[in-house]
Scaffold this motif. Structure first.
Motif, PDB file in Angstrom:
ATOM      1  N   VAL A   1      63.180  79.108 -90.930  1.00  0.00           N
ATOM      2  CA  VAL A   1      64.200  79.937 -91.067  1.00  0.00           C
ATOM      3  C   VAL A   1      64.328  80.972 -89.861  1.00  0.00           C
ATOM      4  O   VAL A   1      63.185  81.159 -89.269  1.00  0.00           O
ATOM      5  CB  VAL A   1      64.615  80.493 -92.442  1.00  0.00           C
ATOM      6  N   TRP A   2      65.337  81.605 -89.742  1.00  0.00           N
ATOM      7  CA  TRP A   2      65.249  82.518 -88.625  1.00  0.00           C
ATOM      8  C   TRP A   2      65.776  83.881 -89.312  1.00  0.00           C
ATOM      9  O   TRP A   2      66.673  83.878 -90.390  1.00  0.00           O
ATOM     10  CB  TRP A   2      66.443  82.329 -87.654  1.00  0.00           C
ATOM     11  N   ASN A   3      64.992  84.991 -88.950  1.00  0.00           N
ATOM     12  CA  ASN A   3      65.282  86.181 -89.696  1.00  0.00           C
ATOM     13  C   ASN A   3      66.562  86.949 -89.295  1.00  0.00           C
ATOM     14  O   ASN A   3      67.282  86.485 -87.887  1.00  0.00           O
ATOM     15  CB  ASN A   3      63.779  87.203 -89.718  1.00  0.00           C
ATOM     16  N   LYS A   4      66.795  88.439 -89.564  1.00  0.00           N
ATOM     17  CA  LYS A   4      67.770  89.089 -88.975  1.00  0.00           C
ATOM     18  C   LYS A   4      67.721  89.558 -87.502  1.00  0.00           C
ATOM     19  O   LYS A   4      68.694  90.054 -87.055  1.00  0.00           O
ATOM     20  CB  LYS A   4      67.788  90.421 -90.020  1.00  0.00           C
ATOM     21  N   ASN A   5      66.608  89.286 -87.143  1.00  0.00           N
ATOM     22  CA  ASN A   5      66.259  89.561 -85.507  1.00  0.00           C
ATOM     23  C   ASN A   5      66.388  88.271 -84.779  1.00  0.00           C
ATOM     24  O   ASN A   5      65.962  88.209 -83.460  1.00  0.00           O
ATOM     25  CB  ASN A   5      65.073  90.324 -85.524  1.00  0.00           C
TER      26      ASN A   5
ATOM     27  N   GLU B   1      62.372  79.245-101.338  1.00  0.00           N
ATOM     28  CA  GLU B   1      61.923  80.688-101.348  1.00  0.00           C
ATOM     29  C   GLU B   1      61.402  81.444-100.411  1.00  0.00           C
ATOM     30  O   GLU B   1      60.511  80.509 -99.748  1.00  0.00           O
ATOM     31  CB  GLU B   1      61.157  80.822-102.677  1.00  0.00           C
ATOM     32  N   LEU B   2      61.700  82.573-100.028  1.00  0.00           N
ATOM     33  CA  LEU B   2      61.172  83.154 -98.672  1.00  0.00           C
ATOM     34  C   LEU B   2      60.223  84.313 -99.244  1.00  0.00           C
ATOM     35  O   LEU B   2      60.449  84.914-100.436  1.00  0.00           O
ATOM     36  CB  LEU B   2      62.320  83.731 -97.824  1.00  0.00           C
ATOM     37  N   SER B   3      59.212  84.593 -98.501  1.00  0.00           N
ATOM     38  CA  SER B   3      58.390  85.909 -98.691  1.00  0.00           C
ATOM     39  C   SER B   3      58.335  86.896 -97.169  1.00  0.00           C
ATOM     40  O   SER B   3      58.490  85.993 -95.887  1.00  0.00           O
ATOM     41  CB  SER B   3      57.282  85.714 -99.153  1.00  0.00           C
ATOM     42  N   ALA B   4      58.598  87.989 -97.241  1.00  0.00           N
ATOM     43  CA  ALA B   4      58.214  88.785 -96.025  1.00  0.00           C
ATOM     44  C   ALA B   4      57.522  90.100 -96.574  1.00  0.00           C
ATOM     45  O   ALA B   4      57.389  90.598 -97.502  1.00  0.00           O
ATOM     46  CB  ALA B   4      59.694  89.280 -95.375  1.00  0.00           C
ATOM     47  N   LYS B   5      56.760  90.649 -95.557  1.00  0.00           N
ATOM     48  CA  LYS B   5      55.968  91.751 -95.634  1.00  0.00           C
ATOM     49  C   LYS B   5      56.943  93.066 -95.733  1.00  0.00           C
ATOM     50  O   LYS B   5      56.716  94.071 -96.148  1.00  0.00           O
ATOM     51  CB  LYS B   5      54.706  91.798 -94.627  1.00  0.00           C
ATOM     52  N   GLY B   6      57.875  92.950 -94.873  1.00  0.00           N
ATOM     53  CA  GLY B   6      58.778  94.154 -94.663  1.00  0.00           C
ATOM     54  C   GLY B   6      59.872  94.326 -95.809  1.00  0.00           C
ATOM     55  O   GLY B   6      59.958  93.217 -96.411  1.00  0.00           O
ATOM     56  N   ARG B   7      60.848  95.005 -95.625  1.00  0.00           N
ATOM     57  CA  ARG B   7      61.650  95.197 -96.614  1.00  0.00           C
ATOM     58  C   ARG B   7      63.111  94.721 -95.898  1.00  0.00           C
ATOM     59  O   ARG B   7      63.391  94.543 -94.707  1.00  0.00           O
ATOM     60  CB  ARG B   7      62.162  96.648 -96.986  1.00  0.00           C
ATOM     61  N   SER B   8      63.998  94.352 -96.714  1.00  0.00           N
ATOM     62  CA  SER B   8      65.454  94.113 -96.653  1.00  0.00           C
ATOM     63  C   SER B   8      65.367  92.929 -95.461  1.00  0.00           C
ATOM     64  O   SER B   8      66.394  92.762 -94.607  1.00  0.00           O
ATOM     65  CB  SER B   8      66.324  95.082 -95.699  1.00  0.00           C
ATOM     66  N   GLU B   9      64.569  91.896 -95.788  1.00  0.00           N
ATOM     67  CA  GLU B   9      64.465  90.861 -94.647  1.00  0.00           C
ATOM     68  C   GLU B   9      65.414  89.816 -95.308  1.00  0.00           C
ATOM     69  O   GLU B   9      65.504  89.555 -96.634  1.00  0.00           O
ATOM     70  CB  GLU B   9      63.047  90.128 -94.888  1.00  0.00           C
ATOM     71  N   ILE B  10      66.344  89.173 -94.523  1.00  0.00           N
ATOM     72  CA  ILE B  10      67.291  88.034 -94.776  1.00  0.00           C
ATOM     73  C   ILE B  10      67.030  87.018 -93.934  1.00  0.00           C
ATOM     74  O   ILE B  10      66.465  87.048 -92.950  1.00  0.00           O
ATOM     75  CB  ILE B  10      68.694  88.547 -94.573  1.00  0.00           C
ATOM     76  N   GLN B  11      67.726  85.794 -94.300  1.00  0.00           N
ATOM     77  CA  GLN B  11      67.965  84.689 -93.419  1.00  0.00           C
ATOM     78  C   GLN B  11      69.069  84.456 -92.923  1.00  0.00           C
ATOM     79  O   GLN B  11      70.084  85.001 -93.454  1.00  0.00           O
ATOM     80  CB  GLN B  11      67.480  83.387 -94.404  1.00  0.00           C
ATOM     81  N   THR B  12      69.096  84.537 -91.245  1.00  0.00           N
ATOM     82  CA  THR B  12      70.392  84.104 -90.814  1.00  0.00           C
ATOM     83  C   THR B  12      70.711  82.754 -90.352  1.00  0.00           C
ATOM     84  O   THR B  12      71.701  82.598 -89.924  1.00  0.00           O
ATOM     85  CB  THR B  12      70.316  85.354 -89.442  1.00  0.00           C
ATOM     86  N   ALA B  13      69.689  81.870 -90.359  1.00  0.00           N
ATOM     87  CA  ALA B  13      69.700  80.372 -89.991  1.00  0.00           C
ATOM     88  C   ALA B  13      68.629  79.751 -90.427  1.00  0.00           C
ATOM     89  O   ALA B  13      67.502  80.377 -90.787  1.00  0.00           O
ATOM     90  CB  ALA B  13      70.044  80.398 -88.398  1.00  0.00           C
ATOM     91  N   TYR B  14      68.926  78.513 -90.669  1.00  0.00           N
ATOM     92  CA  TYR B  14      67.814  77.615 -91.179  1.00  0.00           C
ATOM     93  C   TYR B  14      67.814  76.189 -90.251  1.00  0.00           C
ATOM     94  O   TYR B  14      68.884  75.758 -89.687  1.00  0.00           O
ATOM     95  CB  TYR B  14      67.947  77.261 -92.649  1.00  0.00           C
ATOM     96  N   GLN B  15      66.653  75.497 -90.205  1.00  0.00           N
ATOM     97  CA  GLN B  15      66.615  74.144 -89.902  1.00  0.00           C
ATOM     98  C   GLN B  15      65.782  73.233 -90.927  1.00  0.00           C
ATOM     99  O   GLN B  15      64.721  73.723 -91.304  1.00  0.00           O
ATOM    100  CB  GLN B  15      65.980  74.073 -88.486  1.00  0.00           C
ATOM    101  N   ILE B  16      66.562  72.155 -91.369  1.00  0.00           N
ATOM    102  CA  ILE B  16      65.835  71.345 -92.211  1.00  0.00           C
ATOM    103  C   ILE B  16      65.525  69.803 -91.541  1.00  0.00           C
ATOM    104  O   ILE B  16      66.524  69.431 -90.485  1.00  0.00           O
ATOM    105  CB  ILE B  16      66.566  70.855 -93.504  1.00  0.00           C
ATOM    106  N   GLY B  17      64.200  69.441 -91.405  1.00  0.00           N
ATOM    107  CA  GLY B  17      64.035  68.183 -91.087  1.00  0.00           C
ATOM    108  C   GLY B  17      63.431  67.092 -91.763  1.00  0.00           C
ATOM    109  O   GLY B  17      62.628  67.638 -92.654  1.00  0.00           O
ATOM    110  N   ILE B  18      63.832  66.042 -91.950  1.00  0.00           N
ATOM    111  CA  ILE B  18      63.372  64.667 -92.745  1.00  0.00           C
ATOM    112  C   ILE B  18      62.869  63.612 -91.842  1.00  0.00           C
ATOM    113  O   ILE B  18      63.337  63.369 -91.054  1.00  0.00           O
ATOM    114  CB  ILE B  18      64.631  64.270 -93.712  1.00  0.00           C
ATOM    115  N   SER B  19      61.708  63.193 -92.596  1.00  0.00           N
ATOM    116  CA  SER B  19      60.943  62.102 -91.689  1.00  0.00           C
ATOM    117  C   SER B  19      60.586  61.150 -92.613  1.00  0.00           C
ATOM    118  O   SER B  19      60.608  61.268 -93.898  1.00  0.00           O
ATOM    119  CB  SER B  19      59.685  62.532 -91.047  1.00  0.00           C
ATOM    120  N   SER B  20      60.385  59.596 -92.186  1.00  0.00           N
ATOM    121  CA  SER B  20      60.180  58.606 -93.017  1.00  0.00           C
ATOM    122  C   SER B  20      58.731  58.353 -93.115  1.00  0.00           C
ATOM    123  O   SER B  20      58.440  57.730 -94.031  1.00  0.00           O
ATOM    124  CB  SER B  20      60.655  57.528 -92.057  1.00  0.00           C
ATOM    125  N   SER B  21      57.802  59.457 -92.808  1.00  0.00           N
ATOM    126  CA  SER B  21      56.569  59.464 -92.901  1.00  0.00           C
ATOM    127  C   SER B  21      55.908  60.769 -93.030  1.00  0.00           C
ATOM    128  O   SER B  21      56.506  61.572 -92.343  1.00  0.00           O
ATOM    129  CB  SER B  21      55.920  58.556 -91.933  1.00  0.00           C
TER     130      SER B  21
END
Length: 919
Positions: free
Chosen positions: A116-120, A52-72
């Motif tokens: 995540v990356w925003n609309k900009n 889940e995301l939050s933003a102070k501004g309006r009409s904020e969307i995610q345009t990309a993401y990156q997930i990282g998994i580690s062993s520790s």
């Protein structure tokens, strides 16, 4: 000169960077793996992430993401993703994001984060590090054995179960009272522990103690299943409970649905086996080594102080038999026998991913009466699922009996006539000061508790034990709360609470119909009440399990029985009713629309195809006529099978709906030929249905009952050319009957939907804003504190029942105005459509969507209507405003123009907080 400008350039650069950080305020607030914040037991490869995301501004969307998994955790903190790095992935999806790395190690904890990356195209900061733990495959139990106190000969198995009226045919089977055993094992650790996890299944139910303390908060773990097909195990983090040096494991086993004998009350009899446990404790040390403690013949066992336990009959406890310190290191168990190696259950071991059933609330006594000498009745003020927790003092060997019930009889004594009797608890004192006890392996639905053999503390001198305290401990599925609702109409607020207690009482490891007489998952209520439950609690994981239960329950012919797990095979419509079995189609569709869960749809697809084929084979030219119909509709006869609507109408209508939804799901899965075939089949069913039931001249379906008119409207069986007349006739019929409610278990859901979607919420208001005829207000007037099984709250049926609470959905989607567009999946595009009806001057609601909390609040003051709306980041909304001619709309004080769509004034907006005023 350059040296002069260098500090200025540096300041400018820092300013620009700070501006960028401020501009990129989109951030990750909550992360989930398999829709849980720290799941244990997930699959080794096929699982999903969400956030889940939050933003102070309006009409904020995610345009990309990156997930990282580690062993520790250390590597995750340093952004060293040595397990999997998704890299920057273009897309706005933040729910059900699949893991695409290599197969993971079993029984292992991993650490992950996301950004995540925003609309900009500006990146957020990384989320906080989260973790998940993988489950075990069959080869990963390190030679752990199923053990117990005793085994059950195959000749004494009773599977499937037998319904009560036929139990005598079992002769000598299911008469024996299984021992409720204690099992223990000591071990020593000589190193510093890094982590410790218990992988455990105890059938029917278990309690695991580590060094004298209970592991986890579950009650009645694991969840119940059809044990010849599936057995659940749990994964518990016990790291903090293991100490360097001597340690002890203690397990208590109970019967649950695994073994129901013929003693006291029983809805059914079955015997899958005797209580048994399988356990592997995996201990990892700080030096990188690990150790496993498993169940085997070295464990010791003895009978526990629980001398009887039954999911249907109650529980007895003899405190004189307690073995002090039995679950702690150093206990002398020389008189205990070696645990027996027990035959493994037939079902496949699967990790339980749902939230555990747990003690979630408690009630103090509000009133004590003495309806006859030395018999006391404790009133807790609320009818709910649960068990008593008692504190008593008295002499050794004295026995106290506790009899729970929902209602009182004419003598003001608990009345179990309609909910399964005899059901009771007994406690035998050890005579050692104040003694505390509560049952471990059963529960009941009750408000009142009769006490025999003891007196309330402070009574006149007596030889009887003294009740120091009794509390009502409420158990339910511990799924988080998903929503809130309130409005200016106090009756509706009380109705909300009434229904919510029925929901809470029947959310266990299945969705039960009642918490006493049956405790069975009758399938029709699961989908009919699905949205109502979902608005209040996060039932996604519970409903995923329900799909698995239905897959297990399907017969070779394709039948989905009325209950799943199908512990007992009922007869006639009580086993084969299309309105019940259709949960096999509708529940996967609900999971898809709620959470974009394509995986469960694909898993259920063979089951769904087989069931639709089964329905077609049972039809006569596409008309189905078997089943229970509109169960418990309100007519002149005693409630039961449908009175006012032909069974063929509801059965065929739901068959059509099944085929329509299966066609949509086929399209989602890329099964385009199937989709076309189901679309064609649906048209054949529709034509047959209208030919049989629709009077085109009158614009009336069949008998014209509320169900007969509403169900075709709701599922799409009414041609567009006749929709207005059919809806009008439904409205006229309700009005002419003085707004009385007659639709039953099946029909009322579709009546609410048809009136809501048809813009006739004013009728729902009039039908439910009253207490003079059978309905919600009538039940409250009679003193009900949970939704009852019948509209008139009859005493001879259940007074805590899930099935008729469909107006709950309208409270959220209608009055509070929180829903999603019909084309939306996962609440990506919200539909905010508040409906100010009747004398309601304000309403508020909140709903935790997969993208975050949606909130609304509206009020009417004279000719001014105000609406406040919160839309979570990465989602959007269409806001439907109740605008009359010449009204002006202001948003945050600015005059705006609403768009008119299909006669409604609509404002399209992105995420953010909005405040509208209509004058």
């Amino acid at each position: 000169m350059l040296s002069f400008f260098r500090p200025i350039l540096l300041c400018v650069a820092l300013f620009l960077i700070s501006c960028q950080v401020i501009y990129a305020q989109l951030q990750v607030d909550i992360t989930r793996c398999e829709n849980n914040q720290r799941p244990l037991g997930i699959p080794l490869s096929d699982f999903h992430f969400g956030w889940e995301l939050s933003a102070k501004g309006r009409s904020e969307i995610q345009t990309a993401y990156q997930i990282g998994i580690s062993s520790s955790k250390t590597k995750a903190a340093a952004n060293i993703f040595d397990v999997w790095d998704s890299k920057k992935t273009i897309g706005d999806n933040s729910i059900m994001v699949p893991y695409r790395g290599k197969k993971l190690m079993p029984g292992t904890e991993y650490f992950w984060k996301v950004r995540v990356w925003n609309k900009n195209d500006l990146a957020s900061v990384w989320s906080k590090t989260s973790s998940f733990g993988t489950g075990l495959e069959s080869k990963d139990w390190k030679n752990a054995k199923w053990i117990g106190y005793e085994d059950l000969p195959d000749s004494m198995r009773v599977v499937p179960g037998v319904h009560t009226p036929y139990a005598s045919k079992l002769k000598d089977k299911a008469l024996k009272r299984p021992v409720t055993p204690l099992l223990r094992k000591e071990f020593t650790t000589n190193k510093k522990v890094s982590s410790a996890f218990a992988f455990i299944s105890g059938l029917g139910h278990y309690v695991l103690n580590v060094n004298g303390n209970k592991a986890g908060n579950a009650f009645l773990a694991p969840g119940w299943t059809y044990y010849d097909k599936t057995c659940l195990y749990n994964v518990l983090d016990i790291t903090s409970m293991i100490r360097e040096g001597n340690n002890s494991l203690g397990v208590i086993l109970g019967n649950g649905f695994f073994n129901i004998n013929r003693e006291r009350y029983f809805k059914l009899v079955d015997a899958f086996g005797m209580p048994k446990v399988l356990c592997r404790i995996k201990i990892s040390y700080q030096d990188g080594t690990s150790e496993d403690i498993v169940t085997d013949g070295s464990w010791r066992t003895a009978p526990s102080p629980t001398t009887y336990n039954s999911i249907f009959g109650g529980e007895d406890y003899d405190a004189r038999l307690e073995k002090e310190g039995w679950d702690k290191p150093g206990f002398n168990d020389k008189d205990w026998k070696k645990a027996e190696i027990i035959k493994a259950p037939l079902g496949k071991l699967v990790a339980e991913m749902d939230y555990p059933v747990a003690i979630m609330d408690s009630f103090n006594v509000v009133k004590i009466t003495e309806p006859k000498p030395k018999v006391f009745v404790y009133d807790f003020g609320q009818n709910a699922s649960g068990v008593p927790e008692i504190k008593v003092k008295g002499r050794r060997g004295q026995i106290i009996k506790f009899i729970p019930a929902e209602i009182l009889d004419n003598a003001n004594l608990p009345n179990q006539d309609a909910i399964g009797k005899p059901y009771f608890f007994t406690y035998t004192l050890k005579g050692d000061g104040v003694e505390t006890w509560r049952p471990n392996f059963t529960y009941y639905g009750f408000r009142y508790l009769q006490v025999e053999g003891a007196t309330p503390s402070g009574q006149a001198e007596t030889d009887l034990p003294q009740i120091v305290d009794i509390r009502f401990m409420h158990n339910r599925n511990s799924a988080p709360s998903n929503g809130t609702f309130n409005c200016s109409n106090e009756l509706f607020n009380k109705i909300f609470t009434l229904i919510n207690w029925a929901i809470k009482s029947n959310m266990q490891s299945v969705a039960t119909d009642c918490p006493h007489r049956e405790k069975l998952s009758w399938l029709e209520q699961d989908y009919l009440m699905g949205n109502s439950i979902h608005y209040n609690f996060d039932n996604y994981l519970l409903y995923k399990k329900l799909v698995d239960d239905m897959i297990d329950a399907q017969t070779p012919e394709g039948l989905i029985p009325d209950i799943a797990p199908e512990f007992v095979q009922f007869e006639g419509g009580f086993r084969d009713s299309p309105e019940w079995g259709s949960a096999a189609i509708i529940v996967p569709w609900q999971l898809y629309t709620w959470n974009r869960d394509e995986v469960t749809v694909r898993k259920a697809y063979p089951m769904m195809k087989k069931y639709v084929s089964y329905l077609r084979s049972k039809s006569d030219l596409y008309i189905l006529s078997h089943g229970l119909g509109d169960w418990f509709d309100y007519g002149p006869k005693r409630p039961g099978e449908s009175q006012l609507t032909p069974k063929a109408l509801t059965a065929t209508a739901i068959y059509y709906y099944d085929v329509i939804l299966l066609g949509k799901m086929a399209e989602v899965l890329g099964e385009h030929k199937d989709a076309a075939d189901y679309t064609s089949q649906a048209q054949e069913i529709k034509a047959a249905f209208n030919a049989k039931f629709f009077d085109e001249k009158k614009g009336v379906y069949s008998t014209g009952s509320q169900t007969a008119m509403a169900m075709p409207l709701s599922v799409g069986l009414v041609d567009l050319a006749h929709k207005e007349s059919v809806l009008g006739n439904l409205v006229d019929s309700i009005t002419s009957q003085n707004y009385k409610l007659t639709a039953g278990d099946i029909g009322f859901h579709f009546l609410v939907d048809a009136l809501d979607k048809g813009g006739k919420s004013s009728l729902l208001y009039k039908m439910n804003n009253r207490d003079d005829v059978p309905g919600y207000g009538f039940q409250l007037k009679k003193g009900a504190t949970a939704l009852t099984e019948s509209w008139p709250a009859l005493q001879n049926v259940s007074n805590n029942h899930l099935m008729l609470g469909h107006v709950m959905e309208w409270f959220y989607s209608g009055l509070a105005g929180i829903d999603q567009e019909s084309s939306s999946v996962g609440f990506k595009t919200l539909r905010i459509r508040p409906q100010p009806v009747g004398d309601i001057t304000s309403a508020s609601g909140s709903f935790h969507s997969p993208y975050g909390w949606v909130k609304t609040f509206w009020k009417k003051e004279g000719s001014t209507f105000t609406l406040s709306v919160t839309i979570p980041a990465n989602s959007q909304a269409n806001i439907y405003l109740p605008i009359i001619k010449n009204s002006k709309v202001y948003e945050n004080g600015k005059l705006i123009t609403a768009q008119v769509i299909d006669g409604n004034s609509v404002i399209k907006c992105g995420s953010g907080v909005y405040n509208f005023v209509i004058k």
